[in-house]
Design a protein around this motif. Structure first.
Motif, short mmCIF file in Angstrom:
data_model
loop_
_atom_site.label_atom_id
_atom_site.label_comp_id
_atom_site.label_asym_id
_atom_site.label_seq_id
_atom_site.Cartn_x
_atom_site.Cartn_y
_atom_site.Cartn_z
N MET B 1 81.47 -21.80 7.02
CA MET B 1 81.90 -20.41 7.27
C MET B 1 83.09 -20.04 6.38
O MET B 1 84.03 -20.81 6.21
N SER B 2 83.00 -18.89 5.81
CA SER B 2 84.11 -18.40 4.98
C SER B 2 84.73 -17.18 5.64
O SER B 2 84.05 -16.43 6.31
N LYS B 3 86.01 -17.04 5.41
CA LYS B 3 86.71 -15.92 6.01
C LYS B 3 87.59 -15.27 4.96
O LYS B 3 88.33 -15.97 4.25
N ILE B 4 87.50 -13.95 4.84
CA ILE B 4 88.35 -13.23 3.91
C ILE B 4 89.49 -12.62 4.73
O ILE B 4 89.25 -11.95 5.73
N LEU B 5 90.72 -12.87 4.32
CA LEU B 5 91.85 -12.46 5.14
C LEU B 5 92.46 -11.12 4.72
O LEU B 5 93.35 -10.60 5.36
N PHE B 6 91.96 -10.58 3.60
CA PHE B 6 92.44 -9.27 3.16
C PHE B 6 91.24 -8.37 2.93
O PHE B 6 90.14 -8.84 2.66
N GLU B 7 91.49 -7.06 2.99
CA GLU B 7 90.40 -6.13 2.72
C GLU B 7 90.19 -5.98 1.22
O GLU B 7 91.07 -6.33 0.43
N ASN B 8 89.03 -5.47 0.86
CA ASN B 8 88.76 -5.17 -0.54
C ASN B 8 89.82 -4.20 -1.07
O ASN B 8 90.22 -3.28 -0.38
N ARG B 9 90.27 -4.40 -2.28
CA ARG B 9 91.25 -3.55 -2.96
C ARG B 9 92.61 -3.52 -2.29
O ARG B 9 93.34 -2.56 -2.39
N SER B 10 92.98 -4.59 -1.58
CA SER B 10 94.33 -4.59 -1.03
C SER B 10 95.25 -5.34 -1.99
O SER B 10 94.83 -6.14 -2.81
N LEU B 11 96.53 -5.02 -1.84
CA LEU B 11 97.54 -5.58 -2.73
C LEU B 11 97.96 -6.97 -2.23
O LEU B 11 98.31 -7.13 -1.07
N VAL B 12 97.88 -7.96 -3.10
CA VAL B 12 98.33 -9.30 -2.71
C VAL B 12 99.45 -9.74 -3.64
O VAL B 12 99.58 -9.26 -4.76
N VAL B 13 100.27 -10.67 -3.16
CA VAL B 13 101.40 -11.17 -3.95
C VAL B 13 101.30 -12.70 -4.01
O VAL B 13 100.56 -13.30 -3.22
N PRO B 14 102.01 -13.36 -4.94
CA PRO B 14 101.89 -14.81 -5.05
C PRO B 14 102.16 -15.51 -3.72
O PRO B 14 103.08 -15.14 -3.00
N GLY B 15 101.33 -16.48 -3.40
CA GLY B 15 101.53 -17.23 -2.17
C GLY B 15 100.68 -16.71 -1.01
O GLY B 15 100.56 -17.38 0.01
N ASP B 16 100.11 -15.52 -1.16
CA ASP B 16 99.25 -14.99 -0.09
C ASP B 16 97.97 -15.81 0.00
O ASP B 16 97.29 -16.01 -1.00
N VAL B 17 97.64 -16.26 1.21
CA VAL B 17 96.34 -16.90 1.42
C VAL B 17 95.33 -15.78 1.59
O VAL B 17 95.41 -15.01 2.53
N VAL B 18 94.40 -15.65 0.65
CA VAL B 18 93.49 -14.50 0.68
C VAL B 18 92.18 -14.82 1.37
O VAL B 18 91.52 -13.93 1.88
N ALA B 19 91.78 -16.10 1.38
CA ALA B 19 90.51 -16.44 1.99
C ALA B 19 90.51 -17.91 2.39
O ALA B 19 91.31 -18.70 1.90
N GLU B 20 89.61 -18.22 3.31
CA GLU B 20 89.46 -19.61 3.73
C GLU B 20 87.97 -19.96 3.75
O GLU B 20 87.14 -19.11 4.04
N GLY B 21 87.67 -21.21 3.48
CA GLY B 21 86.28 -21.64 3.50
C GLY B 21 85.80 -22.09 2.14
O GLY B 21 86.52 -21.99 1.15
N ASP B 22 84.53 -22.59 2.09
CA ASP B 22 84.06 -23.11 0.80
C ASP B 22 82.92 -22.30 0.20
O ASP B 22 82.58 -22.48 -0.95
N ARG B 23 82.34 -21.38 0.99
CA ARG B 23 81.25 -20.58 0.41
C ARG B 23 81.82 -19.36 -0.29
O ARG B 23 81.55 -18.22 0.04
N LEU B 24 82.64 -19.63 -1.29
CA LEU B 24 83.34 -18.56 -1.99
C LEU B 24 83.21 -18.79 -3.48
O LEU B 24 83.30 -19.91 -3.95
N THR B 25 82.99 -17.71 -4.22
CA THR B 25 83.06 -17.81 -5.67
C THR B 25 84.35 -17.15 -6.10
O THR B 25 84.63 -16.02 -5.71
N LEU B 26 85.13 -17.85 -6.88
CA LEU B 26 86.38 -17.27 -7.37
C LEU B 26 86.14 -16.74 -8.77
O LEU B 26 85.75 -17.46 -9.67
N ALA B 27 86.37 -15.43 -8.93
CA ALA B 27 86.07 -14.81 -10.21
C ALA B 27 87.35 -14.47 -10.97
O ALA B 27 87.40 -13.48 -11.67
N ALA B 28 88.37 -15.25 -10.81
CA ALA B 28 89.61 -14.94 -11.52
C ALA B 28 90.43 -16.20 -11.72
O ALA B 28 90.44 -17.07 -10.85
N PRO B 29 91.11 -16.31 -12.87
CA PRO B 29 91.96 -17.48 -13.07
C PRO B 29 93.22 -17.41 -12.22
O PRO B 29 93.96 -18.38 -12.13
N PHE B 30 93.45 -16.25 -11.61
CA PHE B 30 94.69 -16.07 -10.87
C PHE B 30 94.54 -16.41 -9.39
O PHE B 30 95.41 -16.13 -8.59
#
Lengths: 244, 244
Positions: B1-30
């Motif tokens: 199970m994967s969980k997204i902790l922020f909504e689409n297009r929300s502002l995040v800052v360094p250190g924010d946990v944005v998602a949990e789980g392993d069924r996730l594709t990360l499309a950014a080096p950041f």
């Protein structure tokens, strides 16, 4: 520092500190990011009467070139106290203390920055103490980490710092200059709270193992609160533009 | 199970946990994986896409320097002339290199003076041909439309705001071009070249681009920019007040 006089009473009958705070109370903290136009990232942080300005440039081309590293960016950090930041004029020449603190602050920030993304470049951090009233290195780390985030430099986590101390036998959070001067111990701590890692830990004076544990716990709680403020202020910068 | 902790297009800052789980594709080096969680490393906007129970998470940075990638189109300014190449300022941490043989399209013997072709301060439109960590970014002009720029206005914006000026499927760029009548070339390094029919339209295009830069993190920007340009055109008497 003024004339070194009689040691004042640092804790009164009701357990309040010399500036009226409770032992586990932070000074009023204010933060602002993006205060300097020419810097890539900047922040102004106030811990009570301690005011610290941080500016970050980079990653940029290094001059001189021979100091770059082939596998990661080099971080250069300069901590400085301005001549007018203390009671008695401070000589503008870099003192032994400032050179050492520059290194200590750099080492507190280095674990957070993803330097391996920018090989053969440098990241420059300038920390200027505008007004010194105790806890300038931890305020410096807090400001520099905000400035790094403001410059868009990738970081594992934000770094926040605060000092704990022992005054009149009581462990207190975020000590000010007077408590530092007359207290029995002073322990600055900086950490990445999101990852649960400590990046700076120094101790000046003597603490028993139990006092050390209490102090560290108190510092980590303070750091948590400062960390939340850092995140809030980074978000606020964009919220203001949105309202316009 | 994967969980997204922020909504689409929300502002995040360094250190924010944005998602949990392993069924996730990360499309950014950041974005970084720490155990089971995904942590943001820069200030930016989070993008979340869901397709058959898998999340694709991306992060568009809002600050940061330009870092070259092969294939990027950049607008550079000649900084230095070497024996067989030019050094080009492309606003990156490392200087761009343009070989004389590439620019001239033929083998080059170092007997000639390169400043005959490109002098310090000249502007070129180029493509990043190669960039690996060991060497400085290599530029090429051997493609249609690339080469020395002889006319037009040059403006600079933060490189991180470039994707917004172009827009999804070039939507923002076509609005800008259609509404102002200017020909616009956007370099990935945050330099923009404008060729406009008259100074009034040029001024409007510059104002509109600066507005996009300032409000890059807000939603519904394309429509607002369209209205802004029409409003400016009416103000400057380029079109009548009723209809358009």
């Amino acid at each position: 520092m003024g004339a070194v006089g009689e040691k004042p009473r640092l804790i009164d009958e009701s357990g309040r500190r010399i500036d009226g705070r409770r032992p586990d109370e932070l000074r009023p903290i204010e933060m602002e990011v993006g205060v300097l136009k020419n810097a890539d990232g900047s922040a102004l942080v106030k811990f009570g009467d301690t005011w610290v300005l941080a500016a970050v440039y980079g990653p940029r081309e290094a001059v001189p070139k021979h100091m770059t590293l082939p596998e990661r960016a080099v971080i250069r950090c300069r901590y400085r106290m301005l001549s007018f930041s203390t009671h008695e004029r401070k000589s503008p020449a870099p003192s032994r203390r400032e050179v050492e603190l520059s290194k200590v602050i750099r080492e507190a920030l280095e674990p957070a920055v993803l330097t391996e993304l920018y090989p053969r470049t440098t990241i420059d951090i300038f920390i200027e103490v505008l007004n010194a009233h105790g806890g300038t290195r931890t305020a410096g780390v807090t400001a520099a980490s905000l400035a790094l985030a403001d410059a868009g430099i990738p970081m594992r986590d934000l770094v926040a710092g605060v000092a704990v101390g022992k005054v009149d036998g009581v462990i207190v959070l975020d000590i000010n200059e007077i408590e530092d001067m007359y207290g029995e111990a002073d322990m600055p701590v900086a950490a990445m709270p999101g990852l649960g890692r400590i990046t700076l830990l120094q101790l000046n004076g003597v603490l028993s193992p139990n006092e050390f544990r209490t102090g560290l716990k108190m510092a980590m709680e303070g750091i948590r609160r400062i960390y939340e403020m850092q995140k809030k202020v980074l978000r606020q910068k964009y919220a203001v533009i949105e309202e316009e | 199970m994967s969980k997204i902790l922020f909504e689409n297009r929300s502002l995040v800052v360094p250190g924010d946990v944005v998602a949990e789980g392993d069924r996730l594709t990360l499309a950014a080096p950041f974005l970084r994986r720490v155990g089971r969680s995904v942590v943001a490393t820069v200030v930016g906007l989070l993008t979340v896409e869901k397709s058959n129970n898998e999340y694709k998470v991306g992060l568009i940075p809002l600050e940061g320097c330009y870092y070259p990638r092969p294939g990027d189109v950049v607008i550079g300014i000649v900084r230095d002339i070497g024996v067989t190449s030019w050094l080009i300022d492309i606003r990156a941490p490392l200087p761009g290199v343009l070989n004389a043989s590439d620019y001239l399209g033929k083998p080059y013997s170092p007997s000639e003076d390169l400043s005959k072709y490109l002098d310090v301060g000249d502007v070129i439109l180029a493509k990043v041909a190669q960039f690996d960590r060991g060497r400085d970014p290599l530029l090429t002009v051997q493609e249609k439309g690339l080469g020395k720029v002889v006319e037009g206005a040059l403006i600079e914006i933060k490189p991180s705001r470039v994707p917004r000026v172009i827009g999804r499927k070039r939507s923002m760029l076509s609005v800008l071009q259609e509404e102002t009548g200017c020909q616009i070339v956007v370099g990935n390094n945050g330099r923009i070249l404008l060729r406009c029919p008259d100074p009034e339209r040029e001024a409007i295009a510059v104002l509109a681009i600066k507005k996009i830069e300032r409000e890059a993190h807000t939603q519904g920007l394309t429509e607002r920019i369209k209205d802004f340009i029409i409003e400016q055109k009416i103000k400057r008497g380029l079109i009548g007040g009723s209809g358009r």
